[in-house]
Design a protein around this motif. Structure first.
Motif, PDB file in Angstrom:
ATOM      1  N   GLY A   1       1.829  -1.844   5.596  1.00 47.25           N
ATOM      2  CA  GLY A   1       3.008  -1.543   4.782  1.00 47.25           C
ATOM      3  C   GLY A   1       2.623  -1.146   3.378  1.00 47.25           C
ATOM      4  O   GLY A   1       1.568  -0.563   3.133  1.00 47.25           O
ATOM      5  N   LYS A   2       3.485  -1.468   2.446  1.00 49.78           N
ATOM      6  CA  LYS A   2       3.278  -1.121   1.040  1.00 49.78           C
ATOM      7  C   LYS A   2       1.962  -1.734   0.530  1.00 49.78           C
ATOM      8  O   LYS A   2       1.667  -2.902   0.780  1.00 49.78           O
ATOM      9  N   ILE A   3       1.174  -0.906  -0.177  1.00 52.12           N
ATOM     10  CA  ILE A   3      -0.110  -1.339  -0.739  1.00 52.12           C
ATOM     11  C   ILE A   3      -0.045  -1.148  -2.246  1.00 52.12           C
ATOM     12  O   ILE A   3       0.215  -0.048  -2.730  1.00 52.12           O
ATOM     13  N   GLU A   4      -0.307  -2.240  -2.980  1.00 51.58           N
ATOM     14  CA  GLU A   4      -0.341  -2.179  -4.438  1.00 51.58           C
ATOM     15  C   GLU A   4      -1.738  -2.569  -4.902  1.00 51.58           C
ATOM     16  O   GLU A   4      -2.205  -3.667  -4.609  1.00 51.58           O
TER      17      GLU A   4
ATOM     18  N   ASN B   1       2.414  -6.606   4.442  1.00 54.68           N
ATOM     19  CA  ASN B   1       2.295  -7.386   5.669  1.00 54.68           C
ATOM     20  C   ASN B   1       0.824  -7.476   6.075  1.00 54.68           C
ATOM     21  O   ASN B   1       0.272  -6.531   6.635  1.00 54.68           O
ATOM     22  N   VAL B   2       0.200  -8.595   5.813  1.00 50.49           N
ATOM     23  CA  VAL B   2      -1.222  -8.751   6.095  1.00 50.49           C
ATOM     24  C   VAL B   2      -1.494  -9.030   7.575  1.00 50.49           C
ATOM     25  O   VAL B   2      -2.624  -8.866   8.048  1.00 50.49           O
ATOM     26  N   GLN B   3      -0.492  -9.413   8.353  1.00 47.65           N
ATOM     27  CA  GLN B   3      -0.698  -9.835   9.744  1.00 47.65           C
ATOM     28  C   GLN B   3      -1.393  -8.790  10.620  1.00 47.65           C
ATOM     29  O   GLN B   3      -2.306  -9.137  11.374  1.00 47.65           O
ATOM     30  N   PRO B   4      -1.011  -7.494  10.555  1.00 44.03           N
ATOM     31  CA  PRO B   4      -1.741  -6.519  11.386  1.00 44.03           C
ATOM     32  C   PRO B   4      -3.232  -6.453  11.055  1.00 44.03           C
ATOM     33  O   PRO B   4      -4.061  -6.276  11.949  1.00 44.03           O
TER      34      PRO B   4
ATOM     35  N   VAL C   1     -14.852   7.109  -1.467  1.00 39.39           N
ATOM     36  CA  VAL C   1     -14.928   5.886  -0.668  1.00 39.39           C
ATOM     37  C   VAL C   1     -13.677   5.044  -0.896  1.00 39.39           C
ATOM     38  O   VAL C   1     -13.111   4.471   0.040  1.00 39.39           O
ATOM     39  N   THR C   2     -13.217   4.960  -2.134  1.00 34.76           N
ATOM     40  CA  THR C   2     -12.004   4.215  -2.453  1.00 34.76           C
ATOM     41  C   THR C   2     -10.812   4.787  -1.696  1.00 34.76           C
ATOM     42  O   THR C   2     -10.017   4.039  -1.116  1.00 34.76           O
ATOM     43  N   ALA C   3     -10.681   6.093  -1.679  1.00 32.60           N
ATOM     44  CA  ALA C   3      -9.588   6.744  -0.938  1.00 32.60           C
ATOM     45  C   ALA C   3      -9.685   6.424   0.552  1.00 32.60           C
ATOM     46  O   ALA C   3      -8.664   6.186   1.213  1.00 32.60           O
ATOM     47  N   GLU C   4     -10.899   6.374   1.085  1.00 31.82           N
ATOM     48  CA  GLU C   4     -11.102   6.029   2.498  1.00 31.82           C
ATOM     49  C   GLU C   4     -10.684   4.580   2.776  1.00 31.82           C
ATOM     50  O   GLU C   4     -10.114   4.287   3.833  1.00 31.82           O
ATOM     51  N   MET C   5     -10.946   3.676   1.841  1.00 29.79           N
ATOM     52  CA  MET C   5     -10.563   2.275   2.029  1.00 29.79           C
ATOM     53  C   MET C   5      -9.038   2.131   2.037  1.00 29.79           C
ATOM     54  O   MET C   5      -8.492   1.373   2.837  1.00 29.79           O
ATOM     55  N   VAL C   6      -8.358   2.856   1.163  1.00 29.51           N
ATOM     56  CA  VAL C   6      -6.891   2.830   1.154  1.00 29.51           C
ATOM     57  C   VAL C   6      -6.365   3.398   2.471  1.00 29.51           C
ATOM     58  O   VAL C   6      -5.456   2.822   3.084  1.00 29.51           O
ATOM     59  N   ALA C   7      -6.945   4.505   2.934  1.00 23.20           N
ATOM     60  CA  ALA C   7      -6.531   5.103   4.211  1.00 23.20           C
ATOM     61  C   ALA C   7      -6.760   4.125   5.370  1.00 23.20           C
ATOM     62  O   ALA C   7      -5.931   4.039   6.284  1.00 23.20           O
ATOM     63  N   TYR C   8      -7.855   3.392   5.337  1.00 20.09           N
ATOM     64  CA  TYR C   8      -8.151   2.367   6.348  1.00 20.09           C
ATOM     65  C   TYR C   8      -7.012   1.358   6.422  1.00 20.09           C
ATOM     66  O   TYR C   8      -6.503   1.045   7.502  1.00 20.09           O
ATOM     67  N   LEU C   9      -6.579   0.842   5.266  1.00 17.66           N
ATOM     68  CA  LEU C   9      -5.485  -0.140   5.247  1.00 17.66           C
ATOM     69  C   LEU C   9      -4.179   0.467   5.742  1.00 17.66           C
ATOM     70  O   LEU C   9      -3.424  -0.188   6.462  1.00 17.66           O
ATOM     71  N   LYS C  10      -3.924   1.710   5.381  1.00 16.23           N
ATOM     72  CA  LYS C  10      -2.690   2.372   5.831  1.00 16.23           C
ATOM     73  C   LYS C  10      -2.705   2.553   7.350  1.00 16.23           C
ATOM     74  O   LYS C  10      -1.683   2.358   8.002  1.00 16.23           O
ATOM     75  N   THR C  11      -3.861   2.895   7.889  1.00 15.69           N
ATOM     76  CA  THR C  11      -3.988   3.075   9.338  1.00 15.69           C
ATOM     77  C   THR C  11      -3.724   1.773  10.080  1.00 15.69           C
ATOM     78  O   THR C  11      -3.146   1.776  11.162  1.00 15.69           O
ATOM     79  N   VAL C  12      -4.124   0.661   9.492  1.00 15.18           N
ATOM     80  CA  VAL C  12      -3.916  -0.654  10.105  1.00 15.18           C
ATOM     81  C   VAL C  12      -2.424  -0.999  10.149  1.00 15.18           C
ATOM     82  O   VAL C  12      -1.976  -1.724  11.028  1.00 15.18           O
TER      83      VAL C  12
END
Length: 189
Positions: free
Chosen positions: A165-168, A14-17, A151-162
């Motif tokens: 939903g599911k991130i591939e 879900n890109v909307q958030p 840094v990559t792990a931080e970017m994934v965490a950033y998206l999860k915080t937003v």
């Protein structure tokens, strides 16, 4: 860290958030149609290696450019960063002519609409790729000595915080997916 790029490319549920957060807190820096042409020297086929280690790209857009990327892969074939060399180009057709004379051949063209925002230490792009669909790219923009995996792990965490939903995560890039399909190249993170 000059000429080093740390980024992730993902499909999100879900890109909307993310769009709402960027509209409220980010700075829109690009809304552009881009045509990216990928090339390889005939004597050294970049696409023969799987995953691909090198990209040579000519981008037609509001700001034409030429880019070479050399990806660094871990023992599992995953990449968190690359060496990147990029410059603007005045006449894309002349670059094509030079490549033809040097026996550098076109392989694939990626047609996309990209919107990009600066948000904190990241440039976040939402891409609509012809024949592939929607993707999100997050690129680390701060400079200094950093650990690309962290840094990559931080970017994934950033998206999860937003709350997207599911991130591939895609580890191969748009041209590779257009050439070889998409389903085998994603890993849920």
């Amino acid at each position: 860290m000059k000429d080093v790029e740390i980024e992730i490319q993902v499909r999100v549920e879900n890109v909307q958030p993310l769009v709402e957060l960027l509209a409220k807190e980010g700075e829109l820096v690009l809304d552009d149609h881009q045509k990216d042409e990928y090339y390889t020297p005939v004597h050294r086929d970049y696409f023969a290696t799987k995953p691909t280690d090198e990209w040579l790209r000519v981008r037609e857009s509001g700001a034409n450019s030429i880019t070479y990327k050399n990806w660094h892969h871990d023992k599992d074939g995953k990449s968190n960063h690359c060496d990147e060399y990029e410059t603007t180009v005045g006449d894309v057709e002349q670059v094509r002519n030079i490549f033809k004379v040097l026996d550098i051949k076109p392989i694939i063209t990626v047609d996309k609409h990209r919107r990009s925002w600066n948000h904190g230490e990241y440039e976040v792009s939402i891409d609509e790729i012809a024949e592939l669909g929607s993707f999100v790219e997050v690129e680390y923009k701060a400079r200094g000595k950093v650990d690309p995996a962290a840094v990559t792990a931080e970017m994934v965490a950033y998206l999860k915080t937003v709350g997207v939903g599911k991130i591939e995560r895609n580890f191969v890039g748009y041209p590779y997916m257009l050439l070889y399909g998409t389903e085998d190249f994603f890993q849920e993170v």
